[in-house]
Scaffold this motif. Structure first.
Motif, PDB file in Angstrom:
ATOM      1  N   UNK A 105       0.853  -1.188   0.000  1.00 18.80           N
ATOM      2  CA  UNK A 105       0.000   0.000   0.000  1.00 18.80           C
ATOM      3  C   UNK A 105       0.885   1.233   0.000  1.00 18.80           C
ATOM      4  N   UNK A 106       0.624   2.149  -0.926  1.00 14.25           N
ATOM      5  CA  UNK A 106       1.418   3.371  -1.055  1.00 14.25           C
ATOM      6  C   UNK A 106       0.484   4.577  -1.024  1.00 14.25           C
ATOM      7  N   UNK A 107       0.788   5.536  -0.163  1.00 14.81           N
ATOM      8  CA  UNK A 107       0.005   6.777  -0.062  1.00 14.81           C
ATOM      9  C   UNK A 107       0.926   7.954  -0.345  1.00 14.81           C
ATOM     10  N   UNK A 108       0.513   8.819  -1.273  1.00 13.24           N
ATOM     11  CA  UNK A 108       1.329   9.969  -1.667  1.00 13.24           C
ATOM     12  C   UNK A 108       0.693  11.253  -1.160  1.00 13.24           C
ATOM     13  N   UNK A 109       1.520  12.125  -0.571  1.00 14.76           N
ATOM     14  CA  UNK A 109       1.069  13.454  -0.186  1.00 14.76           C
ATOM     15  C   UNK A 109       2.079  14.464  -0.732  1.00 14.76           C
ATOM     16  N   UNK A 110       1.697  15.149  -1.809  1.00 16.16           N
ATOM     17  CA  UNK A 110       2.559  16.107  -2.505  1.00 16.16           C
ATOM     18  C   UNK A 110       3.864  15.400  -2.915  1.00 16.16           C
ATOM     19  N   UNK A 111       4.976  15.655  -2.223  1.00 22.20           N
ATOM     20  CA  UNK A 111       6.234  15.002  -2.588  1.00 22.20           C
ATOM     21  C   UNK A 111       6.712  14.048  -1.498  1.00 22.20           C
ATOM     22  N   UNK A 112       5.823  13.636  -0.625  1.00 25.70           N
ATOM     23  CA  UNK A 112       6.138  12.658   0.412  1.00 25.70           C
ATOM     24  C   UNK A 112       5.359  11.376   0.172  1.00 25.70           C
ATOM     25  N   UNK A 113       5.946  10.273   0.561  1.00 21.84           N
ATOM     26  CA  UNK A 113       5.313   8.968   0.345  1.00 21.84           C
ATOM     27  C   UNK A 113       5.362   8.153   1.632  1.00 21.84           C
ATOM     28  N   UNK A 163      -1.140   4.815  28.271  1.00 20.67           N
ATOM     29  CA  UNK A 163      -2.249   3.871  28.412  1.00 20.67           C
ATOM     30  C   UNK A 163      -2.492   3.056  27.160  1.00 20.67           C
ATOM     31  N   UNK A 164      -1.755   3.337  26.093  1.00 26.18           N
ATOM     32  CA  UNK A 164      -2.002   2.683  24.811  1.00 26.18           C
ATOM     33  C   UNK A 164      -1.359   1.301  24.704  1.00 26.18           C
ATOM     34  N   UNK A 165      -0.556   0.932  25.691  1.00 29.44           N
ATOM     35  CA  UNK A 165       0.037  -0.413  25.751  1.00 29.44           C
ATOM     36  C   UNK A 165       0.877  -0.731  24.522  1.00 29.44           C
ATOM     37  N   UNK A 166       1.683   0.233  24.106  1.00 29.33           N
ATOM     38  CA  UNK A 166       2.552   0.013  22.948  1.00 29.33           C
ATOM     39  C   UNK A 166       3.799  -0.740  23.399  1.00 29.33           C
ATOM     40  N   UNK A 167       4.090  -1.847  22.746  1.00 29.36           N
ATOM     41  CA  UNK A 167       5.228  -2.678  23.117  1.00 29.36           C
ATOM     42  C   UNK A 167       6.025  -3.066  21.868  1.00 29.36           C
ATOM     43  N   UNK A 168       7.162  -2.449  21.695  1.00 29.21           N
ATOM     44  CA  UNK A 168       8.063  -2.843  20.611  1.00 29.21           C
ATOM     45  C   UNK A 168       7.556  -2.480  19.240  1.00 29.21           C
ATOM     46  N   UNK A 169       8.160  -3.081  18.238  1.00 30.45           N
ATOM     47  CA  UNK A 169       7.821  -2.817  16.847  1.00 30.45           C
ATOM     48  C   UNK A 169       6.863  -3.872  16.328  1.00 30.45           C
ATOM     49  N   UNK A 170       6.115  -3.519  15.309  1.00 28.29           N
ATOM     50  CA  UNK A 170       5.206  -4.477  14.697  1.00 28.29           C
ATOM     51  C   UNK A 170       6.026  -5.504  13.913  1.00 28.29           C
ATOM     52  N   UNK A 171       5.838  -6.767  14.260  1.00 24.35           N
ATOM     53  CA  UNK A 171       6.643  -7.807  13.617  1.00 24.35           C
ATOM     54  C   UNK A 171       5.806  -8.924  13.019  1.00 24.35           C
ATOM     55  N   UNK A 172       4.522  -8.884  13.264  1.00 21.32           N
ATOM     56  CA  UNK A 172       3.696 -10.029  12.860  1.00 21.32           C
ATOM     57  C   UNK A 172       3.298  -9.969  11.399  1.00 21.32           C
ATOM     58  N   UNK A 173       2.042  -9.603  11.109  1.00 20.10           N
ATOM     59  CA  UNK A 173       1.545  -9.734   9.735  1.00 20.10           C
ATOM     60  C   UNK A 173       2.062  -8.631   8.823  1.00 20.10           C
ATOM     61  N   UNK A 174       2.123  -7.362   9.334  1.00 20.23           N
ATOM     62  CA  UNK A 174       2.497  -6.237   8.488  1.00 20.23           C
ATOM     63  C   UNK A 174       3.811  -5.648   8.950  1.00 20.23           C
ATOM     64  N   UNK A 175       4.616  -5.195   8.012  1.00 19.46           N
ATOM     65  CA  UNK A 175       5.812  -4.460   8.371  1.00 19.46           C
ATOM     66  C   UNK A 175       5.404  -3.046   8.730  1.00 19.46           C
ATOM     67  N   UNK A 176       6.266  -2.346   9.436  1.00 20.40           N
ATOM     68  CA  UNK A 176       5.953  -0.977   9.829  1.00 20.40           C
ATOM     69  C   UNK A 176       5.867  -0.054   8.617  1.00 20.40           C
ATOM     70  N   UNK A 177       5.059   0.992   8.732  1.00 22.89           N
ATOM     71  CA  UNK A 177       4.975   1.978   7.659  1.00 22.89           C
ATOM     72  C   UNK A 177       6.310   2.690   7.533  1.00 22.89           C
ATOM     73  N   UNK A 178       6.668   3.022   6.311  1.00 23.37           N
ATOM     74  CA  UNK A 178       7.951   3.648   6.031  1.00 23.37           C
ATOM     75  C   UNK A 178       7.701   4.932   5.258  1.00 23.37           C
ATOM     76  N   UNK A 179       8.490   5.965   5.539  1.00 24.57           N
ATOM     77  CA  UNK A 179       8.317   7.241   4.870  1.00 24.57           C
ATOM     78  C   UNK A 179       9.451   7.500   3.894  1.00 24.57           C
ATOM     79  N   UNK A 180       9.107   8.025   2.749  1.00 23.30           N
ATOM     80  CA  UNK A 180      10.097   8.457   1.757  1.00 23.30           C
ATOM     81  C   UNK A 180       9.952   9.967   1.574  1.00 23.30           C
ATOM     82  N   UNK A 181      11.040  10.678   1.587  1.00 25.81           N
ATOM     83  CA  UNK A 181      11.030  12.122   1.371  1.00 25.81           C
ATOM     84  C   UNK A 181      11.697  12.418   0.034  1.00 25.81           C
ATOM     85  N   UNK A 182      10.928  12.985  -0.886  1.00 23.28           N
ATOM     86  CA  UNK A 182      11.461  13.279  -2.206  1.00 23.28           C
ATOM     87  C   UNK A 182      12.393  14.492  -2.112  1.00 23.28           C
TER      88      UNK A 182
END
Length: 356
Positions: free
Chosen positions: A19-27, A337-356
């Motif tokens: 899945x790719x989402x573009x915002x102006x010159x950022x991805x 309170x959000x119970x965030x623990x570590x990085x997402x490793x299961x089904x999906x890889x973490x979202x990644x940002x590209x800067x043009x």
């Protein structure tokens, strides 16, 4: 390319999805396969001059934390920055953004204040509302008086900043265990504006337990009854639900009748019964949108008791207990309170940002 959002791109290869989402010159992009994600990043770097920013943590002023249990989106740094910018860092904290006794009007006899500063405060708060739906109603109400702000209006805006001083770390929590069921809530006050007696529509749309869209907006015309005000609000919510339904279809998600929850039985009766009612005969044709889509089987209007009406927070100031309860049900939480623990490793890889 997405059929609704033309800046959204999806690729399916075997059992994997990119899945790719573009915002102006950022991805922003992510996928279910590390190999597919890496291949896309390499291809983009060959074709364009751009920098790989790594796992998504900060984007357009939004701070993102990804964990095993879900994703937390907030603007804590931005909140602290605007408190400092408008000299509210040492102000006395408040537990709610607006008092239930506050009734703003034009206040023509009041003392005028600096219009530039007032508009700057409103603009900053409107951007913060991207992750803070709990201030949406208060900010939109104060924004109506930007043309000629008075001392009473400035005090109301400063009350919002004092609330932010009390809750700087709040943001939106998106649980990874949330179901993919779409539903909407719609509510309205009755003639709440003291100047033109127009009502305020409040709507919110959730995907499972995750809040993805919301609004607080003054209606374009004066409603002659509570039923009409609620019906007009339901029309706006219905339109947004159908747009989301079409967008989610690009992800392969299909929905039947989407629940639209309102706390007015009269509104449901008007939508389900096409008989001409004396109290609705003057309603503009465009507001009969929900009736048409109910008959088509796209939505289903369902009654919800007022205590469980989540959109209530977008139509009026509430007492502390009711306000905090609805705020929590909308998924507005503190990062601790959000119970965030570590990085997402299961089904999906973490979202990644590209800067043009």
């Amino acid at each position: 390319m997405g059929s609704v959002d033309k800046t959204l791109f999806l690729l399916s290869r075997g059992g994997d999805t990119l899945i790719v989402q573009i915002y102006v010159d950022d991805i922003i992009f992510g996928g279910s396969s590390h190999a597919l994600v890496s291949s896309f990043a390499e291809q983009m770097n060959r074709e364009f001059e751009m920098s790989l920013m790594g796992e998504l943590q900060f984007f357009l002023g939004l701070q993102i934390k990804q964990g095993l249990e879900g994703t937390f989106v907030h603007q804590a740094k931005y909140t602290r920055d605007i408190l400092k910018k408008f000299n509210m860092g040492d102000s006395k904290p408040m537990t709610t953004p607006m008092s239930t006794n506050m009734a703003l009007d034009a206040d023509e006899d009041g003392e005028a204040v600096d219009q530039k500063e007032f508009r700057g405060m409103i603009g900053s708060l409107l951007y913060l509302a991207a992750t803070r739906p709990d201030i949406q109603f208060a900010v939109c109400l104060c924004a109506r008086y930007q043309a000629s702000p008075r001392t009473s209006h400035l005090q109301a805006v400063k009350r919002i900043f004092r609330y932010l001083k009390f809750t700087p770390e709040l943001g939106l929590w998106y649980s990874s265990g949330s179901s993919l069921s779409l539903r909407g809530f719609s509510d309205a006050d009755n003639a709440g504006c003291r100047i033109d007696r127009k009502s305020t529509s409040g709507t919110c749309q959730l995907l499972g337990t995750s809040l993805v869209s919301w609004s607080s907006r003054k209606q374009a015309s004066v409603a002659l009854s509570t039923t009409e005000a609620e019906y007009v609000a339901a029309a706006g919510c219905c339109s947004q639900l159908l747009w989301m339904k079409a967008t989610l279809s690009d992800f392969g998600l299909r929905f039947g009748r989407i629940p639209l929850l309102v706390d007015s039985t009269s509104t449901i009766s008007v939508a389900k019964n096409p008989v001409l009612h004396s109290i609705t005969k003057h309603i503009d044709v465009r507001f009969h949108f929900p009736r048409d889509h109910y008959e088509k089987g796209d939505i289903d209007l369902i009654h919800v008791v007022s205590a469980n009406q989540l959109a209530d927070i977008f139509t009026k100031p509430l007492e502390f207990d009711a306000f905090t309860r609805l705020r929590g049900e909308l998924g507005v939480e503190c990062v601790d309170n959000a119970l965030i623990k570590g990085e997402i490793e299961s089904q999906w890889t973490g979202l990644i940002a590209l800067l043009v």
